[in-house]
Design an enzyme around this catalytic site. Structure first.
Site, PDB file in Angstrom:
ATOM      1  N   ASN A   8       0.874  -1.172   0.000  1.00 28.44           N
ATOM      2  CA  ASN A   8       0.000   0.000   0.000  1.00 28.44           C
ATOM      3  C   ASN A   8       0.911   1.222   0.000  1.00 28.44           C
ATOM      4  O   ASN A   8       1.459   1.596   1.034  1.00 28.44           O
ATOM      5  CB  ASN A   8      -0.881  -0.036   1.262  1.00 28.44           C
ATOM      6  CG  ASN A   8      -1.729   1.209   1.411  1.00 28.44           C
ATOM      7  OD1 ASN A   8      -1.818   2.029   0.495  1.00 28.44           O
ATOM      8  ND2 ASN A   8      -2.347   1.360   2.574  1.00 28.44           N
ATOM      9  N   TRP A   9       1.064   1.813  -1.191  1.00 24.82           N
ATOM     10  CA  TRP A   9       2.024   2.923  -1.313  1.00 24.82           C
ATOM     11  C   TRP A   9       1.493   4.222  -0.703  1.00 24.82           C
ATOM     12  O   TRP A   9       2.232   5.179  -0.565  1.00 24.82           O
ATOM     13  CB  TRP A   9       2.372   3.152  -2.786  1.00 24.82           C
ATOM     14  CG  TRP A   9       3.167   2.048  -3.413  1.00 24.82           C
ATOM     15  CD1 TRP A   9       3.453   0.816  -2.873  1.00 24.82           C
ATOM     16  CD2 TRP A   9       3.798   2.070  -4.700  1.00 24.82           C
ATOM     17  NE1 TRP A   9       4.212   0.076  -3.757  1.00 24.82           N
ATOM     18  CE2 TRP A   9       4.434   0.820  -4.892  1.00 24.82           C
ATOM     19  CE3 TRP A   9       3.878   3.014  -5.728  1.00 24.82           C
ATOM     20  CZ2 TRP A   9       5.145   0.509  -6.047  1.00 24.82           C
ATOM     21  CZ3 TRP A   9       4.584   2.703  -6.888  1.00 24.82           C
ATOM     22  CH2 TRP A   9       5.215   1.462  -7.042  1.00 24.82           C
ATOM     23  N   LYS A  10       0.193   4.258  -0.426  1.00 24.58           N
ATOM     24  CA  LYS A  10      -0.443   5.481   0.087  1.00 24.58           C
ATOM     25  C   LYS A  10      -0.141   6.653  -0.860  1.00 24.58           C
ATOM     26  O   LYS A  10       0.013   6.430  -2.050  1.00 24.58           O
ATOM     27  CB  LYS A  10       0.002   5.745   1.534  1.00 24.58           C
ATOM     28  CG  LYS A  10      -0.190   4.484   2.403  1.00 24.58           C
ATOM     29  CD  LYS A  10      -0.078   4.721   3.867  1.00 24.58           C
ATOM     30  CE  LYS A  10      -0.267   3.392   4.601  1.00 24.58           C
ATOM     31  NZ  LYS A  10      -0.269   3.535   6.056  1.00 24.58           N
ATOM     32  N   HIS A  94      -9.630   1.274   4.442  1.00 25.44           N
ATOM     33  CA  HIS A  94      -8.396   1.455   5.208  1.00 25.44           C
ATOM     34  C   HIS A  94      -8.665   2.419   6.362  1.00 25.44           C
ATOM     35  O   HIS A  94      -9.446   3.357   6.223  1.00 25.44           O
ATOM     36  CB  HIS A  94      -7.301   2.002   4.292  1.00 25.44           C
ATOM     37  CG  HIS A  94      -5.956   1.991   4.946  1.00 25.44           C
ATOM     38  ND1 HIS A  94      -5.575   2.973   5.829  1.00 25.44           N
ATOM     39  CD2 HIS A  94      -4.927   1.112   4.875  1.00 25.44           C
ATOM     40  CE1 HIS A  94      -4.360   2.685   6.269  1.00 25.44           C
ATOM     41  NE2 HIS A  94      -3.939   1.563   5.699  1.00 25.44           N
ATOM     42  N   GLU A  96      -7.079   4.825   7.476  1.00 24.99           N
ATOM     43  CA  GLU A  96      -6.848   6.241   7.150  1.00 24.99           C
ATOM     44  C   GLU A  96      -8.056   6.818   6.413  1.00 24.99           C
ATOM     45  O   GLU A  96      -8.400   7.985   6.571  1.00 24.99           O
ATOM     46  CB  GLU A  96      -5.557   6.391   6.318  1.00 24.99           C
ATOM     47  CG  GLU A  96      -4.336   6.183   7.202  1.00 24.99           C
ATOM     48  CD  GLU A  96      -3.106   5.649   6.487  1.00 24.99           C
ATOM     49  OE1 GLU A  96      -3.082   5.644   5.236  1.00 24.99           O
ATOM     50  OE2 GLU A  96      -2.167   5.220   7.189  1.00 24.99           O
ATOM     51  N   GLU A 164      -5.727  -4.747  10.446  1.00 17.17           N
ATOM     52  CA  GLU A 164      -4.720  -3.725  10.717  1.00 17.17           C
ATOM     53  C   GLU A 164      -5.092  -2.974  11.993  1.00 17.17           C
ATOM     54  O   GLU A 164      -5.916  -2.057  11.961  1.00 17.17           O
ATOM     55  CB  GLU A 164      -4.655  -2.731   9.556  1.00 17.17           C
ATOM     56  CG  GLU A 164      -4.285  -3.361   8.236  1.00 17.17           C
ATOM     57  CD  GLU A 164      -3.685  -2.340   7.279  1.00 17.17           C
ATOM     58  OE1 GLU A 164      -2.570  -2.579   6.809  1.00 17.17           O
ATOM     59  OE2 GLU A 164      -4.318  -1.299   7.031  1.00 17.17           O
ATOM     60  N   GLY A 170       2.030   2.512  10.768  1.00 16.53           N
ATOM     61  CA  GLY A 170       3.000   3.596  10.630  1.00 16.53           C
ATOM     62  C   GLY A 170       3.626   4.048  11.935  1.00 16.53           C
ATOM     63  O   GLY A 170       4.265   5.093  11.997  1.00 16.53           O
ATOM     64  N   SER A 203       2.987  -1.756  10.504  1.00 15.05           N
ATOM     65  CA  SER A 203       4.431  -1.777  10.789  1.00 15.05           C
ATOM     66  C   SER A 203       5.078  -3.131  10.522  1.00 15.05           C
ATOM     67  O   SER A 203       5.961  -3.572  11.266  1.00 15.05           O
ATOM     68  CB  SER A 203       4.707  -1.316  12.217  1.00 15.05           C
ATOM     69  OG  SER A 203       4.267   0.017  12.397  1.00 15.05           O
ATOM     70  N   GLY A 224       2.697  -0.996   4.320  1.00 13.42           N
ATOM     71  CA  GLY A 224       2.723   0.417   3.950  1.00 13.42           C
ATOM     72  C   GLY A 224       4.147   0.894   3.769  1.00 13.42           C
ATOM     73  O   GLY A 224       4.756   0.702   2.719  1.00 13.42           O
ATOM     74  N   GLY A 225       4.707   1.491   4.814  1.00 12.48           N
ATOM     75  CA  GLY A 225       6.048   2.086   4.748  1.00 12.48           C
ATOM     76  C   GLY A 225       7.094   1.192   4.089  1.00 12.48           C
ATOM     77  O   GLY A 225       7.835   1.634   3.204  1.00 12.48           O
TER      78      GLY A 225
HETATM   79  P1  PGA Z   1       2.532   0.504   7.673  1.00 13.12           P
HETATM   80  O1  PGA Z   1       1.116   0.667   6.970  1.00 13.12           O
HETATM   81  O2  PGA Z   1       3.114  -0.769   7.162  1.00 13.12           O
HETATM   82  O3  PGA Z   1       3.321   1.699   7.238  1.00 13.12           O
HETATM   83  O4  PGA Z   1       2.284   0.466   9.140  1.00 13.12           O
HETATM   84  C1  PGA Z   1       0.272  -0.428   6.750  1.00 13.12           C
HETATM   85  C2  PGA Z   1      -0.999   0.033   6.110  1.00 13.12           C
HETATM   86  O5  PGA Z   1      -1.471   1.120   6.478  1.00 13.12           O
HETATM   87  O6  PGA Z   1      -1.573  -0.639   5.235  1.00 13.12           O
END
Ligand code: PGA
Length: 240
Positions: A8-10, A94, A96, A164, A170, A203, A224-225
């Protein structure tokens, strides 16, 4: 079940960095990794089309889609448009999106129904906040999200669940393997399906991936990250 490693590149990157990242990821997928893992990357909307043209073996997905199919909805992108340009997945619900864009379970279910009708596989995200876990309400919160966010007629073929915990996204904090095992077993029971993939996200990094991915009922990761660096993304896949 092969593990699904989802990136997930956001809202990150540029056209050039996206191209370079895809190239590095695909070059790094050895036959051994490919035998154990399926891959999907979810770049921001503007880079999807070129990503689809560039990839040889990995799937491409959107990070969201509209409630609507087409028409006068300025700024929105429909599931059928994602399908039209060659995407095969879409992330929905998600945390977010739920937090910053006020998405509800009902809205997620509407989007998911559209996405399934358009032939996409949905990655539906659920997870409790830190306060909800402290109150011991993580299972009831997740049960409610599942009940509300899964559209009628979902199947193990068109739906992937991503657990999640919001407090782990994050932040560098991850749930313990024990907590993950308990929640994934709980989700499996709620779904009543042995074949639906349940991903863990929050994470996930090369250093913790082996333990998390070896946990029962963890069928992959939503990353994500660490999905923004080919080396880290591939190390997570290697750990699987
Ligand atoms: P993260 O994000 O790996 O940076 O914690 C995961 C996600 O939000 O899908």
């Amino acid at each position: 079940m092969k593990k699904l490693i989802a990136g997930n590149w956001k809202m990150n990157g540029t056209q050039d960095s996206a191209r370079a990242l895809i190239e590095q990821i695909e070059t790094g997928i050895t036959p051994e990794i490919a035998a154990a893992c399926d891959f999907v990357i979810c770049p921001p909307f503007p880079y999807l089309s070129t990503a689809v043209k560039q990839v040889a073996t990995i799937a491409v997905g959107g990070q969201d889609c509209s409630f609507y199919n087409n028409g006068a909805y300025t700024g929105d992108v429909s599931a059928s448009m994602l399908n039209d340009i060659g995407c095969t997945y879409v992330i929905l619900g998600h945390s977010e999106r739920r937090q910053y864009f006020h998405e509800t379970d009902e809205g997620v279910a509407t989007k998911a129904a559209n996405a399934h009708a358009a032939g996409l596989i949905t990655i539906i995200c659920v997870g409790e906040t830190e306060a909800e876990r402290e109150q011991g309400r993580q299972e009831s919160v997740v049960a409610e999200q599942l009940k509300g966010s899964l559209p009628k007629g979902w199947t193990a073929e068109n739906t992937v669940i991503a657990y999640e915990p919001v407090w782990a996204i994050g932040t560098g904090k991850t749930a313990t393997a024990q907590d993950i095992a308990a929640m994934h077993a709980f989700i499996r029971t709620q779904l009543g399906s042995d074949t639906t993939r349940i991903l863990y996200g929050g994470s996930m990094k090369p250093g913790n991936a082996a333990e998390i991915l070896a946990t029962p009922n963890v069928d992959g990761g939503l990353i994500g990250g660490a999905s923004l660096k080919a080396e880290d993304f591939l190390s997570i896949a290697k750990a699987a």
